[in-house]
Design an enzyme around this catalytic site. Sequence first.
Site, PDB file in Angstrom:
ATOM      1  N   LEU A  95       0.851  -1.183   0.000  1.00  0.00           N
ATOM      2  CA  LEU A  95       0.000   0.000   0.000  1.00  0.00           C
ATOM      3  C   LEU A  95       0.885   1.230   0.000  1.00  0.00           C
ATOM      4  CD1 LEU A  95      -1.405  -2.398   1.765  1.00  0.00           C
ATOM      5  CD2 LEU A  95      -2.971  -0.612   2.470  1.00  0.00           C
ATOM      6  N   GLY A 182       1.333   4.203   4.713  1.00  0.00           N
ATOM      7  CA  GLY A 182       2.202   3.327   3.917  1.00  0.00           C
ATOM      8  C   GLY A 182       2.483   2.013   4.612  1.00  0.00           C
ATOM      9  N   SER A 183       2.311   0.884   3.930  1.00  0.00           N
ATOM     10  CA  SER A 183       2.407  -0.383   4.642  1.00  0.00           C
ATOM     11  C   SER A 183       2.331  -1.556   3.675  1.00  0.00           C
ATOM     12  CB  SER A 183       1.271  -0.481   5.661  1.00  0.00           C
ATOM     13  OG  SER A 183       0.035  -0.201   5.030  1.00  0.00           O
ATOM     14  N   CYS A 184       2.209  -2.761   4.234  1.00  0.00           N
ATOM     15  CA  CYS A 184       2.031  -3.981   3.456  1.00  0.00           C
ATOM     16  C   CYS A 184       1.031  -4.866   4.185  1.00  0.00           C
ATOM     17  CB  CYS A 184       3.378  -4.703   3.303  1.00  0.00           C
ATOM     18  SG  CYS A 184       3.302  -6.209   2.288  1.00  0.00           S
TER      19      CYS A 184
END
Length: 215
Positions: A95, A182-184
Site C-alpha cells: 500500500l 504506507g504499509s504492506c
Amino acid sequence: MGDMLTDYFISKHGFFSIFIAFGLAILVRLYYPVAFPFALVMAGMVVYFFRNPRRSIPEREGIIVAPADGLVLSVRQVEEPYFLQQQAWKVSIFLSVFDVHMNRLPIGGEIAFKKYIPGKYLVAWREKASTDNERNLVGVQNGSFKVLVVQIAGLIARRIVCPVQVGDKVKAGDLFGLIKFGSCVEVYFPLDMKPIIKEGDKVRGGETVIAESAN
C-alpha cells in the site's frame, strides 16, 4: 465486534491526525502566511489518506477477497506457522501512501486468532519486512476453512489499528483495521484455493477476488 467495522466516509481513527494537520495549517497562516497554501494542501492529503470509500463486496461462495488496496508484490507458496500451520498460498500487497488504507476481511466467519508482534520499520516492500517488521496477525475461521491476514508496518507506517477481537462474528469485506501512512498486508490461505491474481496486479480491498475454490 470492534468499533472499526463501521462505514464512515472518513475513518474516525484519523480524526486526531486531521485535527493536528489543520491546527498546524492555522498556525502557519498566522505566523508564516506565504506557506499557508502548502500547509493546507498537506492537511487535505491527511484527510485523503483516511478516506473510507464504500465497496461492492462479492457475495458468492468459495472466494477470497483482497484485504487491502494496493499492488500485488508476490503470489507464492510458503509455510505458515501461526494459524494455518501448514503450507499455504501467500499474497503480499503493498500500500503506497496514495492507496486506501482501510483493511477488510478476506472471508466471513469468526475471528479465531489474533497476535501482535513488535519489530522493526523496514521499507514495507522488502521481503524481510514480512518477518522483521512490526505486524499484527488476524485469523478468520469458517468451519474448517482458515485464512490469515497480516498487517505490516513500514518505514513511514508506525501505527497499526485493529480493534477486532477473538470471537467476533464477521462477514467477508468487513472493515477490521488500518495501518497509518504506507504499509504492506499479507493474506495466507490453503493450497486447495486457486489464486486468480498475479504479481503486478492492482487490487481493491473487499472488492477484488484474489482466489477461488479449485474444485
